[in-house]
Design an enzyme around this catalytic site. Structure first.
Site, PDB file in Angstrom:
ATOM      1  N   SER A   1       0.838  -1.193   0.000  1.00  0.00           N
ATOM      2  CA  SER A   1       0.000   0.000   0.000  1.00  0.00           C
ATOM      3  C   SER A   1       0.880   1.254   0.000  1.00  0.00           C
ATOM      4  O   SER A   1       1.687   1.433  -0.902  1.00  0.00           O
ATOM      5  CB  SER A   1      -0.963  -0.038   1.187  1.00  0.00           C
TER       6      SER A   1
ATOM      7  N   GLU B   1      -9.411  -5.464  -3.693  1.00  0.00           N
ATOM      8  CA  GLU B   1      -8.944  -4.374  -2.834  1.00  0.00           C
ATOM      9  C   GLU B   1      -9.491  -3.008  -3.249  1.00  0.00           C
ATOM     10  O   GLU B   1      -9.011  -1.979  -2.811  1.00  0.00           O
ATOM     11  CB  GLU B   1      -7.432  -4.340  -2.746  1.00  0.00           C
TER      12      GLU B   1
ATOM     13  N   HIS C   1      -7.501  -5.770   0.471  1.00  0.00           N
ATOM     14  CA  HIS C   1      -6.278  -4.982   0.560  1.00  0.00           C
ATOM     15  C   HIS C   1      -5.517  -5.348   1.838  1.00  0.00           C
ATOM     16  O   HIS C   1      -6.078  -5.306   2.933  1.00  0.00           O
ATOM     17  CB  HIS C   1      -6.660  -3.499   0.577  1.00  0.00           C
TER      18      HIS C   1
END
Length: 519
Positions: free
Chosen positions: A225, A336, A429
């Protein structure tokens, strides 16, 4: 008599087993590093030394708030490093969405004094030169820390890799620009303090990791991320040159999105100063950290083109071939995409697309259809996934491949078993992280009743990751063949209930989406 001799023999075998085992690890009971000597702990099996909370820079507090990380302050004696340092200044973590406690930092301590790193080493001698992984956490550049359970490094260390995780400043403490900060910096730049923390941690690894049995010339950076976006920044940054030679980027990059300029970030900083009733940097630095956290969030944009860490946008750096030369393993997750609030109905969504994309609307709806309300709802989540993550990592993989770099691309599709509200999140995610670093043992089994499929998948993925960290190639004995990625062929590894190679199914959609994005 035979019984006595046999018993004595058994005792001697046990004793000599211990004696022959312990001296090999005893070398790491204390380790001399920059700043002083540290001690750590052993894992329960006695084969991994663990050091938590090693300072790699001076505390960025007081006059050092919003300055580049400064040299660590030396100490005398042996510093016990047996617990994580404080997580960076941020709000109290609370589980939400698909993320339960094991995905979050501990609730305390949280502090500005946060520049600490952690080392897991299974080496038996400082002369071993094991490959090194430096983990960079996510959190949208506004939260996160190295102390999350799923970031534990023991399992990776058992695979012959030195695992390092490091904190960096987040939110308004890590990404805040102001004209006065730019002027005092000596580099005519401000704003990217969090990235400079990451670079300082990598410089620490370069200087010190050999003392833990690591190879300072075989370093992989990895992140997820915002951590993956950070990896993208570091690969682009000339300041990070020669600090690593491989990169793992899980769901995040900024190669196909516009970046704020220093001037834009400085303007936000001026507004924050006004909001906080401060007339100078001294006033701002004197404000309590809690007040800064509460009132300065508007001045936090994440990484910017500051003219120093990032002299140009990432897109321009890559287009010119000026990025650091690395092997790349990258990918993203099937489910995600982010959905905030109820999805738009099909008719309303199609109208929005027509207004937003004009002449390209029909092609958009060809790749991302919205014929029914149900299909429109799914499409909105998939567009969010691809714009935020998929297209970014895809564009990065293409850029490196077209320049002849070694690239491996994955798509994580395993829908994690779940109960209750967690069933709707699928391959969410961050869902891949515990598999990639073989940390399923930390997953709450009441919420997620994982099974043998998950255990096998974690073994496969973590071995791919370990192989790549060691050699720049994820393939190895007993693993399904992972083809190197080429922009034309688009062969990737699908990491689902099993691992198998396949053509990227939505490459055409991603190609189209990239034509709509401003860089």
């Amino acid at each position: 008599m035979k019984t006595s001799i046999s018993l004595l023999g058994s005792i001697l075998i046990v004793l000599f087993g211990v004696v022959s085992f312990r001296p090999a690890l005893k070398e790491f009971d204390t380790v001399k590093i920059e700043g002083g000597t540290v001690s750590g702990t052993l894992n329960s099996a006695g084969d991994v030394h663990i050091f938590k909370g090693i300072p790699f820079a001076a505390p960025p507090v007081g006059d050092l708030r919003w300055k580049a990380p400064q040299p660590v302050k030396s100490w005398s004696g042996v510093r016990k490093c047996d617990d994580f340092g404080a997580s960076p200044m941020q709000g109290t973590p609370n589980p939400f969405g698909p993320w339960s406690a094991e995905f979050l930092i501990p609730k305390e301590p949280i502090s500005e004094d946060c520049l600490y790193l952690n080392v897991w080493s299974g080496a038996k001698s400082a002369a071993e030169k094991r490959p090194v992984l430096v983990w960079i956490y996510g959190g949208g550049f506004g939260s996160g820390g190295a102390g999350c359970a799923i970031y534990d490094g023991e399992a990776t260390a058992k695979k012959g890799v030195i695992f390092v995780s490091a904190n960096y400043r987040v939110g308004p403490f890590g990404f805040f620009a102001h004209p006065e900060l730019t002027k005092e910096s000596g580099r005519n730049a401000s704003g990217n303090y969090g990235l400079m923390d990451q670079i300082a941690a990598l410089a620490w690894v370069k200087k010190n990791i050999a003392a833990f049995g690591g190879d300072p010339n075989n370093v992989t950076i990895a992140g997820q991320s915002a951590g993956s976006m950070s990896v993208n920044c570091l690969v682009a940054s000339p300041v990070a040159k020669n600090l690593f030679n491989k990169a793992i980027a899980e769901s995040g990059a900024s190669i196909a999105r516009p970046m704020s300029t220093l001037a834009q970030a400085e303007e936000s900083g001026l507004k924050v100063m006004q909001t906080m009733g401060a007339s100078s940097l001294a006033d701002l630095r004197a404000k309590p950290a809690g007040e800064v956290l509460q009132k300065a969030q508007g001045g936090m944009r994440g990484p910017i083109v500051d003219g120093y860490v990032l002299p140009q946008s990432i897109a321009d750096i890559f287009a010119a071939g000026k990025q650091n030369n690395i092997a790349l393993l990258t990918g993203w997750n099937e489910d995600e995409g982010m959905s905030f609030g109820p999805p738009k109905k099909a008719e309303e969504y199609r109208k929005q697309i027509e207004e937003q994309y004009g002449a390209k609307a029909s092609e958009f709806l060809k790749h991302y259809p919205a014929t029914t309300d149900e299909q429109a709802a799914a499409t909105q989540v998939n567009v969010s996934r691809d714009m935020t993550f998929g297209a970014q990592n895809y564009a990065w993989a293409n850029a490196e491949s077209k320049q002849g770099k070694k690239v491996y691309v994955y798509r994580f599709t395993r829908k994690l078993p779940a109960t209750g509200e967690y069933t709707k999140y699928g391959a969410f995610h961050t869902g891949e992280v515990a598999y990639a670093y073989d940390n399923l043992k930390f997953i709450d089994r009441q919420l997620r009743p994982l099974d043998q499929t998950d255990a096998e998948l974690a073994k496969t993925i973590s071995n791919y990751w370990a192989n790549f960290i060691k050699t720049g190639n994820p393939n190895g004995k007993g693993l399904p063949q992972w083809p190197a990625y080429e922009a034309k062929e688009k062969q990737i590894m699908v990491l689902g209930n099993t691992a198998k190679s396949a053509p990227l199914s939505d490459g055409a959609a991603l190609d189209f989406l990239l034509t709509t994005m401003k860089k």
